[in-house]
Design an enzyme around this catalytic site. Structure first.
Site, PDB file in Angstrom:
ATOM      1  CE1 TYR A 136      -1.718 -11.169  53.171  1.00  0.00           C
ATOM      2  CE2 TYR A 136      -3.916 -12.042  52.848  1.00  0.00           C
ATOM      3  CZ  TYR A 136      -2.664 -11.653  53.928  1.00  0.00           C
ATOM      4  OH  TYR A 136      -2.952 -11.546  55.227  1.00  0.00           O
TER       5      TYR A 136
ATOM      6  CB  THR B 210      -4.256 -18.500  61.658  1.00  0.00           C
ATOM      7  OG1 THR B 210      -4.030 -17.939  60.334  1.00  0.00           O
ATOM      8  CG2 THR B 210      -3.858 -17.547  62.698  1.00  0.00           C
TER       9      THR B 210
HETATM   10  N1  LIG Z   1      -2.169 -15.689  59.541  1.00  0.00           N
HETATM   11  C1  LIG Z   1      -1.588 -14.693  59.475  1.00  0.00           C
HETATM   12  O1  LIG Z   1      -0.294 -14.939  59.187  1.00  0.00           O
HETATM   13  C2  LIG Z   1      -1.898 -13.320  59.160  1.00  0.00           C
HETATM   14  C3  LIG Z   1      -3.308 -12.890  59.034  1.00  0.00           C
HETATM   15  N2  LIG Z   1      -3.811 -11.741  58.760  1.00  0.00           N
HETATM   16  C4  LIG Z   1      -5.241 -11.440  58.590  1.00  0.00           C
HETATM   17  O2  LIG Z   1      -5.851 -11.887  59.882  1.00  0.00           O
HETATM   18  C5  LIG Z   1      -7.254 -11.965  59.475  1.00  0.00           C
HETATM   19  C6  LIG Z   1      -7.770 -13.386  59.996  1.00  0.00           C
HETATM   20  O3  LIG Z   1      -6.920 -14.370  59.364  1.00  0.00           O
HETATM   21  P1  LIG Z   1      -6.371 -15.641  60.217  1.00  0.00           P
HETATM   22  O4  LIG Z   1      -6.980 -15.915  61.414  1.00  0.00           O
HETATM   23  O5  LIG Z   1      -5.081 -15.728  59.889  1.00  0.00           O
HETATM   24  O6  LIG Z   1      -7.097 -16.852  59.104  1.00  0.00           O
HETATM   25  P2  LIG Z   1      -8.216 -17.956  59.380  1.00  0.00           P
HETATM   26  O7  LIG Z   1      -8.394 -18.474  57.941  1.00  0.00           O
HETATM   27  O8  LIG Z   1      -7.811 -18.810  60.795  1.00  0.00           O
HETATM   28  O9  LIG Z   1      -9.580 -16.950  59.844  1.00  0.00           O
HETATM   29  C7  LIG Z   1     -10.149 -16.433  58.834  1.00  0.00           C
HETATM   30  C8  LIG Z   1     -11.702 -15.889  59.505  1.00  0.00           C
HETATM   31  O10 LIG Z   1     -12.394 -15.348  58.326  1.00  0.00           O
HETATM   32  C9  LIG Z   1     -13.358 -15.949  57.990  1.00  0.00           C
HETATM   33  N3  LIG Z   1     -13.866 -15.618  56.675  1.00  0.00           N
HETATM   34  C10 LIG Z   1     -13.370 -15.874  55.499  1.00  0.00           C
HETATM   35  N4  LIG Z   1     -13.843 -15.421  54.371  1.00  0.00           N
HETATM   36  C11 LIG Z   1     -15.111 -14.849  55.112  1.00  0.00           C
HETATM   37  C12 LIG Z   1     -16.329 -14.389  54.503  1.00  0.00           C
HETATM   38  N5  LIG Z   1     -16.442 -13.918  52.880  1.00  0.00           N
HETATM   39  N6  LIG Z   1     -17.238 -13.947  55.351  1.00  0.00           N
HETATM   40  C13 LIG Z   1     -17.420 -13.924  56.666  1.00  0.00           C
HETATM   41  N7  LIG Z   1     -16.019 -14.679  57.133  1.00  0.00           N
HETATM   42  C14 LIG Z   1     -15.065 -15.172  56.456  1.00  0.00           C
HETATM   43  C15 LIG Z   1     -13.198 -17.483  58.002  1.00  0.00           C
HETATM   44  O11 LIG Z   1     -14.154 -18.471  58.196  1.00  0.00           O
HETATM   45  C16 LIG Z   1     -12.246 -17.630  59.428  1.00  0.00           C
HETATM   46  O12 LIG Z   1     -13.009 -17.458  60.592  1.00  0.00           O
HETATM   47  C17 LIG Z   1      -7.273 -12.011  57.882  1.00  0.00           C
HETATM   48  O13 LIG Z   1      -7.817 -10.766  57.556  1.00  0.00           O
HETATM   49  C18 LIG Z   1      -5.860 -12.253  57.350  1.00  0.00           C
HETATM   50  O14 LIG Z   1      -5.402 -11.519  56.296  1.00  0.00           O
HETATM   51  C19 LIG Z   1      -2.901 -10.626  58.895  1.00  0.00           C
HETATM   52  C20 LIG Z   1      -1.669 -10.794  59.192  1.00  0.00           C
HETATM   53  C21 LIG Z   1      -0.994 -12.142  59.312  1.00  0.00           C
HETATM   54  C1  LIG Z   2       2.516 -15.527  52.942  1.00  0.00           C
HETATM   55  C2  LIG Z   2       1.346 -14.769  53.503  1.00  0.00           C
HETATM   56  C3  LIG Z   2       1.086 -15.313  55.130  1.00  0.00           C
HETATM   57  C4  LIG Z   2       0.573 -14.896  55.943  1.00  0.00           C
HETATM   58  C5  LIG Z   2      -0.508 -13.737  55.889  1.00  0.00           C
HETATM   59  C6  LIG Z   2       0.208 -12.286  56.069  1.00  0.00           C
HETATM   60  O1  LIG Z   2      -0.399 -11.514  55.920  1.00  0.00           O
HETATM   61  C7  LIG Z   2       1.529 -12.413  56.603  1.00  0.00           C
HETATM   62  C8  LIG Z   2       2.270 -11.327  56.544  1.00  0.00           C
HETATM   63  C9  LIG Z   2       3.553 -11.378  56.999  1.00  0.00           C
HETATM   64  C10 LIG Z   2       4.757 -10.457  57.022  1.00  0.00           C
HETATM   65  C11 LIG Z   2       4.825  -9.973  55.503  1.00  0.00           C
HETATM   66  C12 LIG Z   2       6.044  -9.073  55.682  1.00  0.00           C
HETATM   67  C13 LIG Z   2       6.064  -8.259  54.188  1.00  0.00           C
HETATM   68  C14 LIG Z   2       7.488  -7.833  54.076  1.00  0.00           C
HETATM   69  C15 LIG Z   2       7.684  -7.290  52.941  1.00  0.00           C
HETATM   70  O2  LIG Z   2       6.847  -6.039  52.888  1.00  0.00           O
HETATM   71  C16 LIG Z   2       9.117  -6.485  52.763  1.00  0.00           C
HETATM   72  O3  LIG Z   2       9.461  -5.570  53.887  1.00  0.00           O
HETATM   73  C17 LIG Z   2      10.272  -7.615  52.824  1.00  0.00           C
HETATM   74  C18 LIG Z   2      11.395  -7.168  52.339  1.00  0.00           C
HETATM   75  C19 LIG Z   2      12.657  -7.583  52.751  1.00  0.00           C
HETATM   76  C20 LIG Z   2      12.842  -8.179  53.982  1.00  0.00           C
HETATM   77  C21 LIG Z   2      13.813  -9.292  53.841  1.00  0.00           C
HETATM   78  C22 LIG Z   2      15.096  -8.786  54.175  1.00  0.00           C
HETATM   79  O4  LIG Z   2      14.982  -7.384  54.715  1.00  0.00           O
HETATM   80  O5  LIG Z   2      16.062  -9.133  53.765  1.00  0.00           O
END
Ligand SMILES: NC(=O)C1=CN([C@@H]2O[C@H](COP(=O)(O)OP(=O)(O)OC[C@H]3O[C@@H](n4cnc5c(N)ncnc54)[C@H](O)[C@@H]3O)[C@@H](O)[C@H]2O)C=CC1
Ligand SMILES: CC/C=C\CC(=O)/C=C/C=C\C=C\C=C\[C@@H](O)[C@@H](O)C/C=C\CCC(=O)O
Length: 263
Positions: free
Chosen positions: A156, A193
């Site tokens: 990822y 989400t």
């Molecule tokens: N939820 C989180 O913590 C984070 C999410 N993201 C990113 O945000 C974006 C949206 O994800 P979320 O809303 O969190 O997840 P979600 O699973 O709620 O929404 C993802 C959407 O993408 C659609 N999708 C998945 N595969 C597909 C495909 N092959 N073709 C068309 N549509 C497709 C799904 O149907 C859904 O509507 C993603 O790229 C995810 O990696 C980034 C950082 C954090």
């Molecule tokens: C498990 C994935 C869940 C949701 C999808 C997504 O994209 C979420 C990302 C959210 C945060 C990612 C953070 C990444 C952090 C790392 O790159 C490092 O910076 C963390 C390293 C140390 C942090 C802990 C510390 O400083 O003690």
């Protein structure tokens, strides 16, 4: 908007999206008087309920749902053509579709990275000023994991690092080529989400590292969806932003400078 239906964009779609309508419309001369949105997603079930809500609020003429799987070239191509035929142009693309499952890592690369590349290249057929387009802006949803590694999600992480790298390079290629298309990426932290649900089950061979991931969640906290949509619109409406990576934390958002090998 691709992959917009559930999660990050659904809950805040109404409040934030249309609140920025005037700023977005002001970017291009051929936009007409109102923002129109094509929602492309492979999840029809979620789409129908959201489309009913939005249609009641904004009218059927401004909204279009198209079933589309970003892994399928012909579906993306047909969806963009239908959008052109319906609304007459495409000025903003949000590549938002994404999945998280380290057990199906090849599919994760196919959706999260290859899907972003595919949709970008196909939308440029319509957006690119050298091909008769009006120019535009593309915002790719990466993640904080596109900037720093998520130890429990190595593939990822790779997919999101790829989105950031592609965004920066595509931005420069577009600028140097005269496409008139800006390309930016959004790097949110954890958002409540569907993708964020049941994280341990999504870690595949790295599920034994789930406790470290939970510590990260506690450290970074949860970002509100409205914060993500506001950041999206900053990247759309600020014409100085090109090749930008906007990090969205619980307490702030900030830009990540690009790293050069000669720095
Ligand atoms: N939820 C989180 O913590 C984070 C999410 N993201 C990113 O945000 C974006 C949206 O994800 P979320 O809303 O969190 O997840 P979600 O699973 O709620 O929404 C993802 C959407 O993408 C659609 N999708 C998945 N595969 C597909 C495909 N092959 N073709 C068309 N549509 C497709 C799904 O149907 C859904 O509507 C993603 O790229 C995810 O990696 C980034 C950082 C954090
Ligand atoms: C498990 C994935 C869940 C949701 C999808 C997504 O994209 C979420 C990302 C959210 C945060 C990612 C953070 C990444 C952090 C790392 O790159 C490092 O910076 C963390 C390293 C140390 C942090 C802990 C510390 O400083 O003690």
């Amino acid at each position: 908007m691709i992959g917009a239906f559930v999660g990050i964009f659904e809950a805040q779609f109404s409040q934030c999206f249309w609140a920025h309508e005037e700023a977005a419309l002001g970017l291009w001369t051929d936009c007409g008087s109102s923002l129109q949105v094509a929602l492309l997603d492979m999840n029809k079930t979620e789409a129908e309920s959201l489309m009913q809500t939005l249609t009641k609020q904004y009218g059927q003429e401004r909204l279009l749902f198209l079933h589309c799987d970003v892994e399928q070239e012909e579906q993306v191509k047909a969806a963009f053509q239908k959008t052109m035929d319906t609304f007459g142009g495409i000025h903003i693309l949000c590549n938002n579709a994404g999945i998280l499952n380290e057990s199906t890592w090849e599919k994760m690369i196919s959706v999260n990275l290859v899907g972003v590349i595919r949709a970008t290249y196909l939308v440029l057929e319509h957006m690119n000023k050298l091909k008769g387009g009006q120019g535009g802006v593309i915002v790719n949803t990466a993640s904080l994991a596109g900037i720093g590694p998520l130890v429990s999600c190595p593939v990822y992480t790779a997919s999101k690092h790829g989105v950031v790298g592609f965004t920066r390079a595509m931005s420069a290629a577009s600028a140097l080529s005269g496409y008139g298309v800006r390309v930016n990426c959004l790097c949110p932290g954890f958002v409540q989400t569907g993708l964020f649900s049941n994280i341990p089950a999504r870690l595949g061979p790295f599920s034994h590292l789930k406790d470290g991931t939970q510590l990260l969640v506690e450290k970074f906290g949860i970002v509100n969806m409205s914060q993500v949509v506001e950041a999206f619109f900053e990247l759309v409406t600020d014409e100085t932003k090109d090749g930008a990576a906007l990090l969205v934390f619980q307490q702030e958002r900030k830009y990540m400078p690009a790293v050069s090998v000669t720095d």
